[in-house]
Design an enzyme around this catalytic site. Structure first.
Site, PDB file in Angstrom:
ATOM      1  N   ASN A  18      12.446  54.633  53.706  1.00 14.82           N
ATOM      2  CA  ASN A  18      13.237  53.424  53.914  1.00 14.82           C
ATOM      3  C   ASN A  18      14.269  53.598  55.022  1.00 14.82           C
ATOM      4  O   ASN A  18      15.458  53.334  54.848  1.00 14.82           O
ATOM      5  CB  ASN A  18      13.890  52.987  52.601  1.00 14.82           C
ATOM      6  CG  ASN A  18      12.916  52.245  51.714  1.00 14.82           C
ATOM      7  OD1 ASN A  18      12.124  51.426  52.180  1.00 14.82           O
ATOM      8  ND2 ASN A  18      12.951  52.519  50.419  1.00 14.82           N
TER       9      ASN A  18
ATOM     10  N   ASP B 191      10.279  47.258  41.926  1.00 16.87           N
ATOM     11  CA  ASP B 191      11.109  46.060  41.793  1.00 16.87           C
ATOM     12  C   ASP B 191      10.688  45.188  40.623  1.00 16.87           C
ATOM     13  O   ASP B 191      10.716  43.961  40.683  1.00 16.87           O
ATOM     14  CB  ASP B 191      11.097  45.251  43.098  1.00 16.87           C
ATOM     15  CG  ASP B 191      11.663  46.041  44.270  1.00 16.87           C
ATOM     16  OD1 ASP B 191      12.283  47.092  44.027  1.00 16.87           O
ATOM     17  OD2 ASP B 191      11.487  45.615  45.417  1.00 16.87           O
TER      18      ASP B 191
END
Length: 354
Positions: A217, A118
């Site tokens: 995830n 990120d």
């Protein structure tokens, strides 16, 4: 082969409270979950303010959580995201990193994760700069296991669209130059992978020169797109033979700590080859977590909870669900009510600030 299973608390939005974390460790330790990595996006002292010390109360609670993990026979780790440190890794930055690692060692970590996800990645020499940081951390940490999350931790092109086009040969350079003892996170073919095939992992192993450490995830439900859904169904698309091609399998849970245990309880059986059809596996796990009546209620409502979600249900459906679960005295039922009330909704603004 059953890989080492564990929890990676690595989601955006409201973090779990300390009691929920301890209860989660105790509940899943008997089911193959042998490590817990603390890396909530909301902990700014591990992210944008990483070079500042944690407040005293937070530091004390982290130390208590580490001790609780050890008492349960579970490895405890922390995920440090030194935000864009690779843009200027000078002497001052090295000293700040050394101080943070010394504090983590004092707290008592078994695993250290350095996370470059990120963050902007379309930079020349990205791999070399990150390797320099990792080697510096490896020289200073006392953690028994060091794991990194690359800026590009999947082949999914969405990362290139959001964080810039990945430098050519980036993953190959990490694989070739990093000490083979250092683990590398990988989420599968996608950021949120529906399937993680063995053949895919075998190819990734060739690229990284080591078996990938899976950051799964699912059932995470953070972000504006996923927070309107409860991910409760059993794990699928993780074939038993895939376990041979990963060094470990970490699960990023949902925002709802008690409900997260339902899908997570199905993963060990999946790798043992003893998991029944997915609906049956879900029901067995749900009964273990919240008892028969509430488990059957959740099974009946899966088309709404995980299918339609908050934005797809009518007002009548939402009200009926709220009345049903408000009448049940159980943490899972209370989490459903909170979810219906929008307690865990996450906006893009929340993600951007964390």
């Amino acid at each position: 082969m059953i890989p080492e299973l564990g929890t990676i608390e690595g989601f955006y939005g409201r973090p779990w409270d300390w009691e929920a974390r301890a209860a989660h460790v105790s509940a899943l330790a008997p089911h193959g979950y042998r490590f817990y990595l603390y890396a909530p996006k909301a902990d700014t002292f591990l992210r944008r303010r990483w070079n500042e010390p944690h407040p005293a109360e937070e530091a004390e609670r982290l130390t208590e959580l580490a001790a609780h993990c050890r008492a349960e026979g579970v490895r405890f780790g922390a995920g440090l995201s030194p935000y864009e440190l690779y843009l200027d890794f000078d002497d001052a930055a090295r000293e700040a990193l050394a101080q943070k690692l010394a504090w983590l060692d004092e707290m008592g970590i078994d695993d250290l994760a350095i996370l470059f996800d990120d963050m902007r990645g379309d930079l020349p020499g990205l791999a070399e700069k990150q390797i320099e940081i990792i080697e510096c951390a490896a020289e200073r940490t006392k953690a028994g296991r060091l794991i990194i999350c690359p800026s590009y931790y999947t082949d999914d092109p969405i990362l290139d669209r959001v964080f810039g086009e990945r430098p050519e040969g980036y993953l190959e350079a990490l694989g070739a130059r990093l000490d083979p003892a250092i683990e590398i996170f990988w989420t599968g073919p996608k950021v949120c992978s529906k399937e993680i095939p063995a053949a895919h992992l075998a190819h990734v192993t060739e690229t990284l020169k080591r078996r990938p450490f899976i950051w799964d995830n699912y059932p995470v439900n953070d972000g504006q797109r996923m927070s309107p859904f409860l991910h409760l169904r059993a794990f699928e698309g993780r074939p038993r033979e895939a376990g041979e091609h990963m060094s470990a399998h970490g699960v990023n849970p949902a925002s709802q700590p008690c409900l997260s245990r339902i899908p997570m309880l199905t993963l060990e059986a999946n790798y043992r080859g003893s998991m029944d059809e997915a609906d049956t596996a879900f029901l067995a796990a749900a009964e273990a977590v919240c008892g028969g009546p509430l488990a059957r209620m959740l099974a009946d409502d899966l088309p709404l909870l995980q299918g339609k979600g908050l934005d797809g249900m009518t007002d009548k459906e939402t009200a009926a669900l709220r009345n049903r679960y408000a009448a049940a005295d159980h943490p899972c039922a209370r989490e459903v009510v909170q979810w219906l009330d929008g307690y865990w909704r996450i906006t893009d603004e929340i993600v951007q600030t964390q």
